[in-house]
Motif scaffolding. Structure first.
Motif, PDB file in Angstrom:
ATOM      1  N   VAL A   1      -0.355  13.278  13.592  1.00 57.50           N
ATOM      2  CA  VAL A   1       0.866  12.838  12.918  1.00 57.50           C
ATOM      3  C   VAL A   1       2.087  13.192  13.744  1.00 57.50           C
ATOM      4  O   VAL A   1       3.013  12.377  13.911  1.00 57.50           O
ATOM      5  CB  VAL A   1       0.967  13.474  11.516  1.00 57.50           C
ATOM      6  CG1 VAL A   1       2.331  13.204  10.912  1.00 57.50           C
ATOM      7  CG2 VAL A   1      -0.117  12.924  10.604  1.00 57.50           C
ATOM      8  N   LYS A   2       2.133  14.410  14.260  1.00 60.87           N
ATOM      9  CA  LYS A   2       3.281  14.830  15.066  1.00 60.87           C
ATOM     10  C   LYS A   2       3.413  13.973  16.320  1.00 60.87           C
ATOM     11  O   LYS A   2       4.526  13.624  16.730  1.00 60.87           O
ATOM     12  CB  LYS A   2       3.144  16.308  15.440  1.00 60.87           C
ATOM     13  CG  LYS A   2       3.341  17.257  14.256  1.00 60.87           C
ATOM     14  CD  LYS A   2       3.192  18.718  14.692  1.00 60.87           C
ATOM     15  CE  LYS A   2       3.455  19.662  13.527  1.00 60.87           C
ATOM     16  NZ  LYS A   2       3.293  21.085  13.915  1.00 60.87           N
TER      17      LYS A   2
ATOM     18  N   THR B   1       6.116   9.020   6.248  1.00 63.43           N
ATOM     19  CA  THR B   1       6.874   9.699   5.197  1.00 63.43           C
ATOM     20  C   THR B   1       6.658   9.102   3.810  1.00 63.43           C
ATOM     21  O   THR B   1       6.870   9.774   2.799  1.00 63.43           O
ATOM     22  CB  THR B   1       8.375   9.659   5.505  1.00 63.43           C
ATOM     23  OG1 THR B   1       8.837   8.295   5.464  1.00 63.43           O
ATOM     24  CG2 THR B   1       8.667  10.260   6.877  1.00 63.43           C
ATOM     25  N   GLY B   2       6.279   7.832   3.749  1.00 61.62           N
ATOM     26  CA  GLY B   2       6.160   7.157   2.463  1.00 61.62           C
ATOM     27  C   GLY B   2       7.498   6.761   1.869  1.00 61.62           C
ATOM     28  O   GLY B   2       7.566   6.311   0.721  1.00 61.62           O
ATOM     29  N   GLN B   3       8.574   6.892   2.646  1.00 62.61           N
ATOM     30  CA  GLN B   3       9.930   6.554   2.184  1.00 62.61           C
ATOM     31  C   GLN B   3      10.287   5.126   2.583  1.00 62.61           C
ATOM     32  O   GLN B   3       9.906   4.657   3.661  1.00 62.61           O
ATOM     33  CB  GLN B   3      10.959   7.506   2.810  1.00 62.61           C
ATOM     34  CG  GLN B   3      10.732   8.964   2.504  1.00 62.61           C
ATOM     35  CD  GLN B   3      11.142   9.344   1.091  1.00 62.61           C
ATOM     36  OE1 GLN B   3      11.885   8.630   0.436  1.00 62.61           O
ATOM     37  NE2 GLN B   3      10.656  10.478   0.617  1.00 62.61           N
TER      38      GLN B   3
ATOM     39  N   LEU C   1       6.168  14.703   5.633  1.00 55.31           N
ATOM     40  CA  LEU C   1       4.953  13.902   5.505  1.00 55.31           C
ATOM     41  C   LEU C   1       4.742  13.429   4.079  1.00 55.31           C
ATOM     42  O   LEU C   1       5.065  14.122   3.113  1.00 55.31           O
ATOM     43  CB  LEU C   1       3.732  14.706   5.952  1.00 55.31           C
ATOM     44  CG  LEU C   1       3.759  15.317   7.349  1.00 55.31           C
ATOM     45  CD1 LEU C   1       2.397  15.882   7.690  1.00 55.31           C
ATOM     46  CD2 LEU C   1       4.197  14.294   8.381  1.00 55.31           C
ATOM     47  N   ASP C   2       4.194  12.238   3.951  1.00 52.51           N
ATOM     48  CA  ASP C   2       3.789  11.705   2.654  1.00 52.51           C
ATOM     49  C   ASP C   2       2.661  12.588   2.121  1.00 52.51           C
ATOM     50  O   ASP C   2       1.573  12.648   2.715  1.00 52.51           O
ATOM     51  CB  ASP C   2       3.314  10.261   2.828  1.00 52.51           C
ATOM     52  CG  ASP C   2       2.962   9.582   1.519  1.00 52.51           C
ATOM     53  OD1 ASP C   2       2.868  10.283   0.492  1.00 52.51           O
ATOM     54  OD2 ASP C   2       2.766   8.352   1.521  1.00 52.51           O
ATOM     55  N   PRO C   3       2.869  13.293   1.010  1.00 53.01           N
ATOM     56  CA  PRO C   3       1.832  14.203   0.510  1.00 53.01           C
ATOM     57  C   PRO C   3       0.548  13.486   0.100  1.00 53.01           C
ATOM     58  O   PRO C   3      -0.516  14.108   0.012  1.00 53.01           O
ATOM     59  CB  PRO C   3       2.503  14.872  -0.699  1.00 53.01           C
ATOM     60  CG  PRO C   3       3.584  13.927  -1.118  1.00 53.01           C
ATOM     61  CD  PRO C   3       4.062  13.286   0.151  1.00 53.01           C
TER      62      PRO C   3
ATOM     63  N   TRP D   1       0.824  -1.208   0.000  1.00 56.52           N
ATOM     64  CA  TRP D   1       0.000   0.000   0.000  1.00 56.52           C
ATOM     65  C   TRP D   1       0.859   1.259   0.000  1.00 56.52           C
ATOM     66  O   TRP D   1       0.477   2.275  -0.586  1.00 56.52           O
ATOM     67  CB  TRP D   1      -0.939   0.004   1.201  1.00 56.52           C
ATOM     68  CG  TRP D   1      -2.186  -0.781   0.956  1.00 56.52           C
ATOM     69  CD1 TRP D   1      -2.381  -2.117   1.167  1.00 56.52           C
ATOM     70  CD2 TRP D   1      -3.405  -0.288   0.415  1.00 56.52           C
ATOM     71  NE1 TRP D   1      -3.643  -2.487   0.797  1.00 56.52           N
ATOM     72  CE2 TRP D   1      -4.303  -1.382   0.338  1.00 56.52           C
ATOM     73  CE3 TRP D   1      -3.840   0.969   0.000  1.00 56.52           C
ATOM     74  CZ2 TRP D   1      -5.597  -1.250  -0.147  1.00 56.52           C
ATOM     75  CZ3 TRP D   1      -5.142   1.105  -0.480  1.00 56.52           C
ATOM     76  CH2 TRP D   1      -6.002   0.009  -0.554  1.00 56.52           C
ATOM     77  N   LEU D   2       2.002   1.207   0.653  1.00 54.23           N
ATOM     78  CA  LEU D   2       2.861   2.388   0.734  1.00 54.23           C
ATOM     79  C   LEU D   2       3.704   2.587  -0.512  1.00 54.23           C
ATOM     80  O   LEU D   2       3.984   3.722  -0.915  1.00 54.23           O
ATOM     81  CB  LEU D   2       3.791   2.291   1.956  1.00 54.23           C
ATOM     82  CG  LEU D   2       3.122   2.324   3.324  1.00 54.23           C
ATOM     83  CD1 LEU D   2       4.178   2.131   4.422  1.00 54.23           C
ATOM     84  CD2 LEU D   2       2.359   3.639   3.542  1.00 54.23           C
TER      85      LEU D   2
END
Length: 377
Positions: free
Chosen positions: A346-347, A294-296, A330-332, A175-176
């Motif tokens: 999120v924070k 982050t999506g990284q 953040l993952d946009p 999913w990511l």
């Protein structure tokens, strides 16, 4: 006459001496078979609540039985049953892979779908068999809403096969980062509420393993591809091939000094030969949280700005979090605005990840503490 009489007496005595032990062995074997299921119930095992799996009469040359009570609680499946259910282990039915083999989507005669993991065919001596035994030992006697359920197994010849419930939404990794998400998720981005729910579910699973049972269990390979998602995006931790059961306090018990895990997720002390503890699982969980937000990919370096040197993902994220710049990483695709309520959530989640990924394992929280913090978000 005395000679033949003494000979007959000697033969009779020898026969009795052989027969009595044999009868005793047969008696105790029969009693053991009778007592197997009651012992299994005392250990807390129960029949799987999932789909009934086909059972074929095994012949003695194709089955291996391991003498643990956990094995007796699992269905015993024939290789031909599983081959038919996976289309002959067709590559078209592969839904996942790992260092020890492939995972296939299988359809039982009833029409019910399950996941079948076929480990590398190196028989009883290789790494595939060690993973097979580890999963049987750990998952065969565990039950938790956030653990993928093991339904059955097969050990036929050189094959070692495990059967699990099928989670149709695939893995968090897919999913990511794509892959299965394009099939199971329609290419959609994972929304923020789902990511937070996944974090809570994975944390609950690890807290159960570390603190909710005795002896505790270390997973040793926590990563996004081992977090599977159900229909409502409930998270289920899977793949216990590297897991170890430990004695005593999980925070202090070192089960092995051999490095285990996946690059990008492994705690720094593991590479130094300190040995795996529960705090190593905590570190890996923190990495998964950073990955979700982050999506990284943890195994890929990050370049914060064009022209800047590439850095490790965890180091990059920790620096931003520590500097109060969490909104910059953040993952946009989550679509969270700077002033939105979700930004505060999120924070808070990234603050937990920051604590979990501390380079000093003694400074990391326990998974029980992590669950408490997550419940406050």
């Amino acid at each position: 006459m005395e000679g033949p009489v003494f000979a007959l007496i000697a033969v009779a005595g020898a026969s009795i001496a052989v027969a009595v032990p044999c009868l005793l062995v047969a008696f105790f074997c029969r009693q053991s078979r009778r007592n197997l299921k009651p012992y299994c119930r005392r250990r807390g095992c129960s029949s799987p609540s999932g789909p009934a799996l086909p059972v074929s009469a095994p012949d003695s040359s194709s089955w291996s039985f391991y003498g643990s009570a956990a094995d007796a609680c699992l269905e015993k499946l024939s290789l031909s049953d599983l081959a038919a259910a996976t289309g002959g282990f067709s590559p078209d039915n592969i839904i996942g892979d790992g260092s020890f083999g492939f995972v296939y989507r299988a359809v039982l005669p009833s029409g019910t779908a399950v996941a079948v993991k076929r480990l590398s065919g190196d028989g009883a001596a290789g790494a595939g068999n060690r993973e097979f035994l580890a999963e049987l030992e750990v998952l065969g006697s565990l039950s938790h809403p956030n653990l993928a359920r093991l339904l059955g197994y097969c050990a036929a010849g050189r094959d070692r096969i495990l059967v699990y419930e099928l989670l149709e939404r695939g893995s968090l990794d897919a999913w990511l980062h794509g892959g299965d998400a394009e099939e199971g998720g329609g290419g959609e981005a994972l929304p923020w509420p789902a990511r937070l729910r996944v974090a809570r579910g994975a944390a609950a699973a690890l807290a159960f393993l570390h603190h909710g049972r005795r002896p505790p269990v270390l997973h040793r390979d926590v990563k996004s591809s081992n977090v599977l998602l159900g229909e409502g995006f409930e998270a289920k931790l899977a793949d216990f091939g590297l897991a170890r059961i430990v004695r005593g306090s999980p925070a202090k018990s070192h089960v092995s000094t051999q490095a285990a895990g996946t690059a990008g997720y492994v705690a720094p002390e593991i590479w130094l030969g300190v040995g795996a503890t529960a705090k190593a699982d905590v570190y890996s969980f923190g990495v998964v949280i950073i990955e979700m937000v982050t999506g990284q990919r943890p195994s890929w370096p990050v370049k914060a700005k064009i022209g800047e040197e590439e850095v490790d993902m965890v180091d990059w994220a920790r620096e931003k979090i520590g500097a109060g710049q969490a909104s910059e990483i953040l993952d946009p695709r989550m679509g969270i605005g700077a002033q939105a309520k979700e930004m505060d959530e999120v924070k808070a989640l990234l603050e937990i990840a920051w604590q979990c990924t501390d380079s000093a394992h003694k400074n990391r929280p326990t998974m029980e503490e992590v669950v408490t913090m997550l419940n406050k978000i």
